[in-house]
Scaffold this motif. Structure first.
Motif, PDB file in Angstrom:
ATOM      1  N   ARG A 145      37.500 -75.693  -6.027  1.00  0.00           N
ATOM      2  CA  ARG A 145      36.477 -75.122  -6.897  1.00  0.00           C
ATOM      3  C   ARG A 145      35.241 -76.009  -6.950  1.00  0.00           C
ATOM      4  O   ARG A 145      34.121 -75.515  -6.974  1.00  0.00           O
ATOM      5  CB  ARG A 145      37.031 -74.977  -8.315  1.00  0.00           C
ATOM      6  CG  ARG A 145      37.989 -73.837  -8.434  1.00  0.00           C
ATOM      7  CD  ARG A 145      37.883 -73.285  -9.831  1.00  0.00           C
ATOM      8  NE  ARG A 145      39.152 -72.718 -10.233  1.00  0.00           N
ATOM      9  CZ  ARG A 145      39.368 -72.187 -11.426  1.00  0.00           C
ATOM     10  NH1 ARG A 145      38.414 -72.208 -12.330  1.00  0.00           N
ATOM     11  NH2 ARG A 145      40.542 -71.680 -11.716  1.00  0.00           N
ATOM     12  N   GLY A 171      44.627 -66.230 -10.112  1.00  0.00           N
ATOM     13  CA  GLY A 171      43.548 -65.961 -11.068  1.00  0.00           C
ATOM     14  C   GLY A 171      42.229 -66.528 -10.584  1.00  0.00           C
ATOM     15  O   GLY A 171      41.204 -65.849 -10.579  1.00  0.00           O
ATOM     16  N   ALA A 172      42.290 -67.768 -10.131  1.00  0.00           N
ATOM     17  CA  ALA A 172      41.073 -68.425  -9.664  1.00  0.00           C
ATOM     18  C   ALA A 172      40.565 -67.760  -8.395  1.00  0.00           C
ATOM     19  O   ALA A 172      39.364 -67.677  -8.162  1.00  0.00           O
ATOM     20  CB  ALA A 172      41.339 -69.901  -9.420  1.00  0.00           C
ATOM     21  N   ARG A 174      40.866 -64.598  -7.675  1.00  0.00           N
ATOM     22  CA  ARG A 174      40.174 -63.369  -8.061  1.00  0.00           C
ATOM     23  C   ARG A 174      38.782 -63.696  -8.595  1.00  0.00           C
ATOM     24  O   ARG A 174      37.806 -63.057  -8.215  1.00  0.00           O
ATOM     25  CB  ARG A 174      40.985 -62.613  -9.114  1.00  0.00           C
ATOM     26  CG  ARG A 174      40.227 -61.395  -9.607  1.00  0.00           C
ATOM     27  CD  ARG A 174      41.108 -60.409 -10.294  1.00  0.00           C
ATOM     28  NE  ARG A 174      42.130 -59.883  -9.397  1.00  0.00           N
ATOM     29  CZ  ARG A 174      43.121 -59.107  -9.815  1.00  0.00           C
ATOM     30  NH1 ARG A 174      43.236 -58.803 -11.086  1.00  0.00           N
ATOM     31  NH2 ARG A 174      44.011 -58.647  -8.963  1.00  0.00           N
ATOM     32  N   ASP A 175      38.700 -64.716  -9.444  1.00  0.00           N
ATOM     33  CA  ASP A 175      37.389 -65.144  -9.953  1.00  0.00           C
ATOM     34  C   ASP A 175      36.446 -65.447  -8.795  1.00  0.00           C
ATOM     35  O   ASP A 175      35.287 -65.060  -8.791  1.00  0.00           O
ATOM     36  CB  ASP A 175      37.513 -66.416 -10.804  1.00  0.00           C
ATOM     37  CG  ASP A 175      38.229 -66.145 -12.105  1.00  0.00           C
ATOM     38  OD1 ASP A 175      38.381 -64.945 -12.445  1.00  0.00           O
ATOM     39  OD2 ASP A 175      38.643 -67.114 -12.762  1.00  0.00           O
ATOM     40  N   ASP A 178      35.311 -62.290  -7.067  1.00  0.00           N
ATOM     41  CA  ASP A 178      34.342 -61.577  -7.913  1.00  0.00           C
ATOM     42  C   ASP A 178      32.968 -62.221  -7.775  1.00  0.00           C
ATOM     43  O   ASP A 178      31.949 -61.548  -7.650  1.00  0.00           O
ATOM     44  CB  ASP A 178      34.794 -61.608  -9.378  1.00  0.00           C
ATOM     45  CG  ASP A 178      35.999 -60.702  -9.595  1.00  0.00           C
ATOM     46  OD1 ASP A 178      36.285 -59.878  -8.700  1.00  0.00           O
ATOM     47  OD2 ASP A 178      36.666 -60.831 -10.641  1.00  0.00           O
ATOM     48  N   GLU A 179      32.995 -63.559  -7.782  1.00  0.00           N
ATOM     49  CA  GLU A 179      31.755 -64.320  -7.650  1.00  0.00           C
ATOM     50  C   GLU A 179      31.071 -64.027  -6.306  1.00  0.00           C
ATOM     51  O   GLU A 179      29.873 -63.790  -6.239  1.00  0.00           O
ATOM     52  CB  GLU A 179      32.101 -65.817  -7.773  1.00  0.00           C
ATOM     53  CG  GLU A 179      30.942 -66.776  -7.606  1.00  0.00           C
ATOM     54  CD  GLU A 179      30.060 -66.875  -8.843  1.00  0.00           C
ATOM     55  OE1 GLU A 179      30.516 -66.460  -9.925  1.00  0.00           O
ATOM     56  OE2 GLU A 179      28.914 -67.354  -8.700  1.00  0.00           O
TER      57      GLU A 179
END
Ligand SMILES: Nc1ncnc2c1ncn2[C@@H]1O[C@H](COP(=O)(O)OP(=O)(O)OP(=O)(O)O)[C@@H](O)[C@H]1O
Ligand SMILES: [Mg+2]
Lengths: 307, 379
Positions: A145, A171-172, A174-175, A178-179
């Motif tokens: 990240r 989860g990360a 998917r984030d 999305d970003e």
């Protein structure tokens, strides 16, 4: 007439060898502005090598083309300021803190309001708690990240991400996607290499390379269509025995177990149906299903091996 | 665009980054301070040898058979290499200060006539004794050389002058280091040796570390220019170099009572050149080496000739000619002469110049190689 600006990546006949081994062979690639382009292929197929050539880290032996409208051979100095490159291996400074790393990168790109940009970036990526921790001590996913944060810091026009989500939790991930979609909507282009099928399905277009050769490219639907594969699913008892029996039957190319079902696919539809007919009995439930990407890719890889 | 070639902002960022990394790397930091102290103690003793063919000039106001005979005998003894005659005292002094020559023989007016008259004229031999090991043997031999050659000429009617006491008064001046204290020579030299060792090693590791840890990949993908990285990496260590100099000079003063005749600011100013040259060697090595181990080996490859052939370990003029040629290339050789010259002889900028330009030249060449070799790609 093609507008040059439309294709952010437009390269032809790119080749690269290390010693006597040719790692990328005569590769063409065109990526349009705002597109999320997935780059897939087995380990050692040359994905990293190709991405490195795009951002000027390696010099192609052969080929030509442009990246963001600049010549990839001669103008890598002009390309670099607009590209966000994320290497497969963690390549920030382990002995600098999260903040110091981002500060350094911000200054490398000559950002005007450094402090503000870094603060915003830390907030956006949820790195606040780690702000003063040494980057080398972060967990694997957080390192990813941080790297992602560092390569979007300077608002690049093109993202070259080499397995950006390896080791990142769902989860990360998917984030992250999305970003990426949000950035793409703003007109940013992304070339992303990955081994995850669900990620491949979230790309606008895909390219699949194996051992240096580009085997297929197109949208997900086109890739499935062009593979010419048909797939059946079967459920019932003693699936393992069934899979052993079916594996070597004519027309059947893949037999894969998915929990309580088997997926059976092949290219020669008639031969495949003939092979499975004897097992269309009471004890098994058969259904013709949509072929998925994984089956397409494995099929592509088998083809290369057989040659 | 200005920033096409050099951006002060990026340069600053590299410097800041290096400083932070240096601060966090405790062991390296301790080494940079520890090495000077340990070496200073270890090299408290000196190594002797018997150098010959030491360059000398003659300042003669007399053209008698005696003075010519003395010069010939000096030459034949193999201790001295009498280069030529000089015409003025100032010229002789200048040559001595620059380190061009080791000895000046001064023959007074009417030396021959006064010798025959039995007036015991004075023969003056001035020696550059900054390195006592280099000049001691020649100075001892001088007495013998003179008396033999003079006796040889005193024959026939002059023989009655013979058996008595010495016909000539010999005066020998050991300039710059009259007591012949070896530490005077060793400690200023040590400064150069320590700077060479620590600075080349530490910067040698600087870029190879980036490639080994994989951070090079990220660095290369940014718009940073090679020159910004190289100079940015060198800069923090210049400061380290100065800390070391301060440490050594303080020890030199307090422990060994080294005289400091010349200007200390000049030592500091000229040291910058030497520090920068060494750091550039280190960075250039690391652009050639594939990993930190190779960089280390190359450093030693550079350090050994520096320490052996620069005149630190052995008197420069005692070395065979080929070794002297190699020695002339090395910045340490010239730096030693500059520092010894300033501290012990009280030299100024003018006398140091002949050792400044060789360092500048060396630096320029190495920097060019370094910038050319700096890989802008990973292959
Ligand atoms: N610097 C190099 N020197 C020699 N061979 C190399 C070098 N870099 C890559 N290779 C070789 O090139 C081939 C392709 O490597 P590359 O890293 O591009 O594959 P990849 O598709 O990224 O694989 P993965 O999915 O495992 O990341 C490999 O066989 C690798 O061994
Ligand atoms: Mg890879």
């Amino acid at each position: 007439m093609m507008d040059e600006q439309e294709f952010v990546i437009d390269v032809h006949g790119i080749s690269k060898s290390f010693g006597s081994k040719t790692v990328v062979k005569n590769l063409d690639m065109r990526v349009a502005k705002g597109e999320i382009y997935g780059f897939l292929g087995p380990n050692g197929s040359g994905k990293t090598t190709f991405i490195r050539m795009l951002c000027g880290l390696l010099k192609p032996d052969k080929g030509f083309g442009t990246c963001l409208g600049y010549d990839i051979l001669k103008e890598s100095d002009r390309i670099k300021p607009h590209v966000g490159y994320m290497s497969q291996k963690f390549s920030l400074y382990g002995d600098l803190t999260v903040r110091e790393n981002l500060d350094f990168i911000a200054r490398m790109y000559g950002l005007k309001k450094c402090r503000q940009a870094v603060d915003e970036c830390i907030a956006r990526m949820g790195l606040e708690t780690f702000r003063n921790q040494l980057a080398g001590n972060l967990s694997g996913g957080w390192k990813q990240r941080l790297t992602l944060a560092s390569c979007t810091l300077h608002s690049p026009k093109l993202l070259l991400l080499d397995e950006p989500t390896a080791g990142v939790d769902p989860g990360a991930r998917r984030d992250f996607w999305d970003e990426v979609h949000k950035l793409a909507a703003e007109g940013i282009t992304a070339l992303i290499s990955t081994h995850y099928m669900d990620e491949a399905e979230r790309c606008h277009r895909l390219a699949y390379i194996a051992y240096g050769d580009l085997l297929a490219s197109g949208t997900v639907a086109e890739m499935i269509e062009n593979s010419g594969l048909a797939t059946w699913s079967v459920s019932g008892k003693n699936l393992h025995d069934l899979s052993e029996k079916l594996r070597d039957m004519p027309g059947i190319q893949q037999v894969v177990a998915f929990g309580n079902t088997l997926h059976i696919s092949g290219k020669d539809h008639a031969a495949m149906e003939k092979s499975i007919l004897p097992y269309m009995s009471e004890s098994f439930r058969w259904a013709k299903i949509q072929t998925n990407l994984e089956e397409v890719f494995i099929h592509l890889m088998q083809q290369v091996r057989n040659v | 665009m200005k920033s096409e070639f050099f951006s002060p902002g990026r340069f600053r960022a590299v410097v800041v980054k290096e400083f932070i990394q240096m601060r966090r790397d405790r062991l390296t930091f301790a080494m940079m301070i520890g090495i000077p102290l340990i070496q200073l103690i270890l090299f408290g003793f000196a190594i002797n040898s018997d150098p010959r063919h030491l360059p000398a000039v003659v300042l003669s106001a007399d053209n008698s058979v005696f003075s010519r005979s003395v010069v010939t005998a000096m030459h034949n003894s193999s201790y001295f290499n009498v280069l030529r005659s000089v015409s003025s005292r100032a010229e002789a002094q200048q040559l001595l200060a620059e380190g061009e020559i080791q000895f000046v023989l001064t023959v007074p007016e009417q030396f021959g006539r006064r010798l025959i008259r039995g007036e015991k004229p004075v023969l003056l031999l001035e020696a550059d004794a900054t390195d006592p090991a280099a000049s001691a043997n020649a100075m001892t031999a001088f007495r013998e050389i003179v008396s033999r050659s003079v006796y040889r000429e005193l024959k026939g009617p002059l023989a009655d002058l013979l058996p008595g006491e010495e016909p000539v008064t010999l005066r020998i001046h050991a300039d710059y280091n009259p007591e012949g204290i070896t530490q005077y020579n060793v400690v200023p030299g040590l400064m150069g040796v320590i700077l060479t060792l620590t600075l080349v090693i530490i910067t040698g590791l600087a870029i190879t570390r980036e490639s080994e840890r994989g951070t090079m990949e990220n660095l290369l993908s940014t718009p940073v220019k090679p020159i910004e990285v190289m100079i940015g990496k060198i800069f923090p260590y210049i400061l380290v170099g100065y800390i070391q100099i301060l440490l050594i000079l303080t020890a030199a003063k307090l422990l060994f009572h080294i005289p400091m005749r010349g200007s200390l600011p000049l030592v500091f100013a000229l040291s910058l050149l030497f520090i920068a040259a060494n750091l550039t060697v280190g960075v250039t090595f690391s652009t050639v080496a594939k990993n930190q181990l190779q960089a280390m080996q190359m450093t030693i490859f550079f350090f050994l000739p520096s320490i052996l052939l620069s005149g630190f370990m052995f008197p420069f003029r005692g070395m065979p000619e080929w070794a002297q040629y190699i020695g002339q290339i090395l910045p340490l050789t010239h730096y030693l002469r500059i520092v010894r010259g300033i501290l012990l002889k009280g030299n100024g900028l003018a006398q140091s110049w002949c050792h400044i330009w060789p360092i500048l030249l060396f630096w320029g060449i190495v920097l060019t190689v370094g910038v050319k070799r700096y890989r802008r790609t990973l292959d």
